[in-house]
Design an enzyme around this catalytic site. Sequence first.
Site, PDB file in Angstrom:
ATOM      1  N   CYS A 115     -25.124   7.730 -10.720  1.00  0.00           N
ATOM      2  CA  CYS A 115     -25.894   7.148  -9.726  1.00  0.00           C
ATOM      3  C   CYS A 115     -26.476   5.826 -10.448  1.00  0.00           C
ATOM      4  CB  CYS A 115     -27.260   7.769  -9.041  1.00  0.00           C
ATOM      5  SG  CYS A 115     -26.164   9.437  -8.273  1.00  0.00           S
ATOM      6  N   HIS A 252     -30.293   1.831  -5.607  1.00  0.00           N
ATOM      7  CA  HIS A 252     -29.458   2.949  -5.038  1.00  0.00           C
ATOM      8  C   HIS A 252     -29.818   3.487  -4.167  1.00  0.00           C
ATOM      9  CE1 HIS A 252     -26.965   6.234  -5.671  1.00  0.00           C
ATOM     10  NE2 HIS A 252     -28.312   7.219  -6.220  1.00  0.00           N
ATOM     11  N   ASN A 282     -25.911   9.098  -0.240  1.00  0.00           N
ATOM     12  CA  ASN A 282     -25.435   8.191  -1.369  1.00  0.00           C
ATOM     13  C   ASN A 282     -24.323   8.776  -1.542  1.00  0.00           C
ATOM     14  OD1 ASN A 282     -26.113   8.651  -3.795  1.00  0.00           O
ATOM     15  ND2 ASN A 282     -27.926  10.221  -4.328  1.00  0.00           N
TER      16      ASN A 282
HETATM   17  C1  LIG Z   1     -33.668  16.808  -1.118  1.00  0.00           C
HETATM   18  C2  LIG Z   1     -35.327  16.173  -0.527  1.00  0.00           C
HETATM   19  C3  LIG Z   1     -34.471  15.462   0.843  1.00  0.00           C
HETATM   20  C4  LIG Z   1     -35.982  17.549  -0.434  1.00  0.00           C
HETATM   21  O1  LIG Z   1     -36.709  17.391   0.026  1.00  0.00           O
HETATM   22  P1  LIG Z   1     -38.205  17.756   0.106  1.00  0.00           P
HETATM   23  O2  LIG Z   1     -39.537  17.334   0.663  1.00  0.00           O
HETATM   24  O3  LIG Z   1     -38.193  17.653  -1.544  1.00  0.00           O
HETATM   25  O4  LIG Z   1     -38.191  19.290   0.655  1.00  0.00           O
HETATM   26  P2  LIG Z   1     -38.489  20.270  -0.163  1.00  0.00           P
HETATM   27  O5  LIG Z   1     -37.151  20.748  -1.185  1.00  0.00           O
HETATM   28  O6  LIG Z   1     -39.356  20.702  -0.539  1.00  0.00           O
HETATM   29  O7  LIG Z   1     -38.146  21.863   1.272  1.00  0.00           O
HETATM   30  C5  LIG Z   1     -39.261  21.806   2.140  1.00  0.00           C
HETATM   31  C6  LIG Z   1     -38.671  22.423   3.473  1.00  0.00           C
HETATM   32  O8  LIG Z   1     -37.261  21.725   3.649  1.00  0.00           O
HETATM   33  C7  LIG Z   1     -36.672  23.236   3.376  1.00  0.00           C
HETATM   34  N1  LIG Z   1     -35.760  22.330   3.584  1.00  0.00           N
HETATM   35  C8  LIG Z   1     -34.546  21.886   2.447  1.00  0.00           C
HETATM   36  N2  LIG Z   1     -33.394  21.104   3.049  1.00  0.00           N
HETATM   37  C9  LIG Z   1     -33.727  21.433   3.841  1.00  0.00           C
HETATM   38  C10 LIG Z   1     -32.357  21.021   5.218  1.00  0.00           C
HETATM   39  N3  LIG Z   1     -31.109  20.374   4.483  1.00  0.00           N
HETATM   40  N4  LIG Z   1     -32.580  21.252   6.785  1.00  0.00           N
HETATM   41  C11 LIG Z   1     -33.549  21.839   6.856  1.00  0.00           C
HETATM   42  N5  LIG Z   1     -34.582  22.315   6.257  1.00  0.00           N
HETATM   43  C12 LIG Z   1     -34.528  22.430   4.382  1.00  0.00           C
HETATM   44  C13 LIG Z   1     -36.853  23.928   2.228  1.00  0.00           C
HETATM   45  O9  LIG Z   1     -36.568  24.966   2.391  1.00  0.00           O
HETATM   46  C14 LIG Z   1     -38.508  23.574   2.325  1.00  0.00           C
HETATM   47  O10 LIG Z   1     -38.715  24.689   3.013  1.00  0.00           O
HETATM   48  P3  LIG Z   1     -39.505  25.973   3.579  1.00  0.00           P
HETATM   49  O11 LIG Z   1     -40.919  24.482   3.109  1.00  0.00           O
HETATM   50  O12 LIG Z   1     -39.919  26.741   4.044  1.00  0.00           O
HETATM   51  O13 LIG Z   1     -39.202  26.478   1.445  1.00  0.00           O
HETATM   52  C15 LIG Z   1     -36.057  15.936  -1.546  1.00  0.00           C
HETATM   53  O14 LIG Z   1     -36.391  16.281  -2.751  1.00  0.00           O
HETATM   54  C16 LIG Z   1     -35.309  13.848  -2.445  1.00  0.00           C
HETATM   55  O15 LIG Z   1     -34.722  13.916  -1.512  1.00  0.00           O
HETATM   56  N6  LIG Z   1     -34.771  14.189  -3.605  1.00  0.00           N
HETATM   57  C17 LIG Z   1     -34.273  13.248  -4.193  1.00  0.00           C
HETATM   58  C18 LIG Z   1     -33.390  13.461  -3.806  1.00  0.00           C
HETATM   59  C19 LIG Z   1     -31.799  12.681  -4.262  1.00  0.00           C
HETATM   60  O16 LIG Z   1     -32.620  11.939  -3.772  1.00  0.00           O
HETATM   61  N7  LIG Z   1     -30.762  12.586  -5.158  1.00  0.00           N
HETATM   62  C20 LIG Z   1     -30.289  12.125  -5.933  1.00  0.00           C
HETATM   63  C21 LIG Z   1     -30.538  10.744  -7.399  1.00  0.00           C
HETATM   64  S1  LIG Z   1     -29.916  10.042  -7.622  1.00  0.00           S
END
Ligand SMILES: CC(C)(COP(=O)(O)OP(=O)(O)OC[C@H]1O[C@@H](n2cnc3c(N)ncnc32)[C@H](O)[C@@H]1OP(=O)(O)O)[C@@H](O)C(=O)NCCC(=O)NCCS
Length: 327
Positions: A115, A252, A282
């Site tokens: 990215c 980004h 993204n």
């Molecule tokens: C991926 C991302 C949106 C997830 O958000 P988060 O707040 O960290 O969520 P978590 O992974 O802790 O999950 C929270 C809950 O939502 C759930 N969940 C995960 N994905 C889900 C989805 N698409 N829809 C609904 N629920 C979801 C999980 O299972 C978890 O449930 P639980 O509390 O019952 O265990 C976030 O971590 C993120 O944006 N990270 C950066 C990723 C990124 O940008 N990557 C590329 C970088 S270049």
Amino acid sequence: MNTSNARITAIGSYVPKKRLTNNDLEALVDTNDEWIVQRTGIKERRIAADNEYTSDISIKAVENLIERYQKTVDDVDMIIVCTMTPDFKTPSVAALVQAKLGIKNTGAIDLNAACAGFAYGLHVANGLVSAGLHRKVLVIGAETFSKIIDYSDRTTCILFGDGGGAVLVEYDEQQPSFIASHMGTDGILGKNLYCTDLSDSMFGEELPVNGFIAQNGREVYKWAVNTVPKGMEALMGKTELKLDEVDWFVPHSANLRIIESICSRSGLPLERAIYSLEHFGNTSAATIPLSLDKGVREGKIQRDDKLLLYGFGGGLTHAGLLINWSL
Ligand SMILES: CC(C)(COP(=O)(O)OP(=O)(O)OC[C@H]1O[C@@H](n2cnc3c(N)ncnc32)[C@H](O)[C@@H]1OP(=O)(O)O)[C@@H](O)C(=O)NCCC(=O)NCCS
């Protein structure tokens, strides 16, 4: 501050026609529009056709550039395609672009910094042109992430999309675009964002592998919001400019919450950020050129505006550039 003799002289972009909305994803995985918008700010993304690859997207972005700026690319002497989703392992996307555009005397390389790729690509182009090694470099950021997404994995399929953008970087010692750069890498954290079908472990850890993109979203999130503001500070420290003199922040477009956090930690108003994630998701190396072109088309980015570009992601690696917009 380094001396630059390189100027950005044209921009173009392209996204595939097919839209994949949050509602569409509800039919594929256990998720919903409210959760996705609240956690990421993404509403929809574009998806390449089955027979549409990163080279096809690259060519369309360049054709858009040629049409708008009436610039010939026949005399381009280096093509850099920033991508982590090439059509093939070899030939490179850049070589496919050379073939399809019929550019006669040019080098051609792909650059994989995930990215952060486009920021790195611009940095390399600036170096090559400023050193007098090349006169006219085509820098493309293009991806077809839909081809490496597991559409049964709700932690990744909601985030990524396809698209591409291209700029020309030409020799110009009178009006250079590049003011300063800063970059860094935390390779030890690479296991938090990977794509492989090799079963070897990474850094002695057994990670689940299936050829699709996999990530520890929380770790990537924490790394980005801690690393990028410090990188921006280091970047600004290399210039006479103050952060409040930056007209537009073009980070980004991974996730709106990451951008909000970076802005608040850096003291930059969110209104000065331009991002492309709302409608394109993204798109990895394509997010920054897509955001730049969005800013140009909407009339926000004007000639002589100071832009702070910051790419970050897989590697984990990051790269920031301070630019004087020259179109
Ligand atoms: C991926 C991302 C949106 C997830 O958000 P988060 O707040 O960290 O969520 P978590 O992974 O802790 O999950 C929270 C809950 O939502 C759930 N969940 C995960 N994905 C889900 C989805 N698409 N829809 C609904 N629920 C979801 C999980 O299972 C978890 O449930 P639980 O509390 O019952 O265990 C976030 O971590 C993120 O944006 N990270 C950066 C990723 C990124 O940008 N990557 C590329 C970088 S270049």
